[in-house]
Design a protein around this motif. Structure first.
Motif, short mmCIF file in Angstrom:
data_model
loop_
_atom_site.label_atom_id
_atom_site.label_comp_id
_atom_site.label_asym_id
_atom_site.label_seq_id
_atom_site.Cartn_x
_atom_site.Cartn_y
_atom_site.Cartn_z
N ILE A 1 0.86 -1.18 0.00
CA ILE A 1 0.00 0.00 0.00
C ILE A 1 0.89 1.24 0.00
CG2 ILE A 1 -1.79 1.27 1.24
CD1 ILE A 1 -2.69 -1.39 2.45
N LEU A 2 0.85 1.99 -1.09
CA LEU A 2 1.64 3.19 -1.25
C LEU A 2 0.72 4.39 -1.10
CD1 LEU A 2 3.70 2.08 -4.38
CD2 LEU A 2 4.44 2.03 -1.99
N PHE B 1 4.34 2.13 -11.06
CA PHE B 1 4.50 0.92 -10.25
C PHE B 1 3.18 0.18 -10.12
CE2 PHE B 1 8.17 3.21 -8.06
CZ PHE B 1 9.13 2.45 -8.69
N ALA B 2 2.11 0.90 -9.81
CA ALA B 2 0.80 0.29 -9.60
C ALA B 2 0.28 -0.37 -10.87
CB ALA B 2 -0.19 1.32 -9.09
N ALA B 3 0.59 0.23 -12.02
CA ALA B 3 0.13 -0.33 -13.30
C ALA B 3 0.87 -1.61 -13.65
CB ALA B 3 0.31 0.70 -14.41
N GLN B 4 2.07 -1.79 -13.10
CA GLN B 4 2.90 -2.93 -13.45
C GLN B 4 2.78 -4.12 -12.51
OE1 GLN B 4 6.84 -1.24 -13.63
NE2 GLN B 4 6.33 0.11 -15.35
N ASP B 5 2.24 -3.90 -11.31
CA ASP B 5 2.18 -4.99 -10.32
C ASP B 5 0.85 -4.95 -9.58
OD1 ASP B 5 2.64 -6.69 -7.96
OD2 ASP B 5 4.74 -6.66 -8.61
N ARG B 6 0.09 -6.01 -9.68
CA ARG B 6 -1.26 -6.04 -9.11
C ARG B 6 -1.27 -6.10 -7.59
NH1 ARG B 6 -4.44 -10.68 -12.11
NH2 ARG B 6 -6.15 -9.84 -10.83
N ARG B 7 -0.12 -6.35 -6.99
CA ARG B 7 -0.06 -6.36 -5.53
C ARG B 7 -0.04 -4.96 -4.94
NH1 ARG B 7 5.22 -9.98 -5.05
NH2 ARG B 7 5.74 -8.53 -6.73
N ILE B 8 0.16 -3.95 -5.78
CA ILE B 8 0.28 -2.58 -5.30
C ILE B 8 -1.08 -1.90 -5.23
CG2 ILE B 8 1.20 -0.28 -5.83
CD1 ILE B 8 3.68 -1.63 -6.96
N VAL B 9 -1.35 -1.29 -4.09
CA VAL B 9 -2.55 -0.48 -3.89
C VAL B 9 -2.07 0.96 -3.74
CG1 VAL B 9 -4.54 -0.01 -2.40
CG2 VAL B 9 -3.74 -2.38 -2.73
#
Length: 323
Positions: A42-43, A59-67
């Protein structure tokens, strides 16, 4: 590694970001490359103005773990409150921009918390890294949860906030971070956490603390000290079953009000202290690169004797040949 998210990841890593573009990639990658993969990151963009917002979106567009969350600039405590409110994990892990978690950090801390049900928050040893990538030393503490908890309550020696992982249920049961503590939010949290469990620390280095001049030359250290004392006062008040409303009012004023002029540290003095701190760390491990830092401290404060002494000793005791 980006696969579909679990309904509830075991870990929610929470990071507040304000103008950290130059160090953001290395920090985020240190989490995405963890050996333990069952997490969300979570950023919280705290109103960045230096290009960090665009990097976070990438970053969020490239990795689905990122909120990715956003808020107007309100400071780290508010960013952490927002991030932790959205956390779905069984555990919450902290991370700061500029620091790097070593690859097995989450794996080892989750294992530790699984093995120690009485521990509500666990830290780890740290490796200190200077502004130019210099190794400044390591700190490791090999003590039991009982010893670590007792040391914190007696002397204020807590676990490092930036590498802490704690139980989400425990965090929420005590009310989480409090907005009144703009600084020393970790001290306040650890005090209240000890009411529901113990603090622990893994006796091995699991993260690198990137020490930058802006961070250690901050003129807010006086506020931090005052807020740490108020956090302790609040804890003792609550232990006695008393209301801490007046203490929180004072914390709010200390966080956001004016500091009396006699306690304000000038930027020049703060910068000299920061240069001296880095220089002293390098001097202590016999690194000749201490000299430029000590000399810059002298330029900021020519009549300050301590950096003069260290500079002279560095030429007497350290190797002449540059390494």
């Amino acid at each position: 590694m980006s696969g579909a998210k679990q309904d509830r990841p075991r870990v929610s890593v929470v990071m507040g970001v304000y103008n950290g573009a130059s160090q953001l990639t290395a920090t985020v990658e240190s989490i995405l490359e963890q050996t333990f993969e069952d997490f969300e990151l979570i950023l919280v963009d705290d109103g960045s103005t230096d290009g960090s917002s665009e990097m976070l979106r990438e970053f969020a567009a490239q990795d689905r773990r990122i909120v990715l969350l956003h808020q107007p600039n309100a400071g780290l405590t508010c960013a952490l409150i927002k991030g932790c409110d959205h956390a779905r994990g069984e555990f919450i892990a902290r991370q700061d921009v500029g620091d790097r978690s070593l690859s097995r950090r989450l794996e080892k801390q989750v294992q530790y918390l699984d093995r120690h049900p009485d521990v509500v928050a666990v830290g780890a040893g740290c490796r200190r890294i200077g502004p130019e990538g210099e190794f400044l030393g390591e700190t490791i503490r090999d003590q039991s949860p009982e010893q670590i908890t007792a040391a914190f309550l007696a002397e204020g020696i807590g676990i490092s906030h930036t590498v802490a992982t704690y139980r989400t249920d425990a965090y929420r049961s005590i009310g989480g971070y409090r907005r009144e503590f703009r600084f020393a939010q970790d001290t306040d949290l650890w005090h209240r956490m000890t009411g529901v469990g113990q603090l622990g620390e893994l006796p091995e280095v699991l993260f690198e603390w990137g020490i930058d001049m802006d961070g250690i030359s901050s003129t807010s250290h006086d506020r931090q000290r005052q807020l740490a004392m108020l956090a302790q006062e609040s804890y003792r008040c609550l232990q006695r079953g008393e209301d801490d409303h007046e203490i929180l009012r004072r914390a709010q004023q200390t966080s956001w009000g004016e500091i009396p002029p006699t306690t304000v540290i000038s930027p020049r003095v703060a910068l000299a202290s920061a240069e001296f701190f880095i220089g002293s760390q390098l001097y202590a491990i016999g690194d000749h690169r201490c000299r430029p830092y000590l000399l810059r401290a002298i330029r900021q404060r020519p009549f300050w004797i301590r950096p003069w002494v260290k500079v002279v000793l560095s030429y007497l005791r350290l190797p002449v040949k540059d390494a």
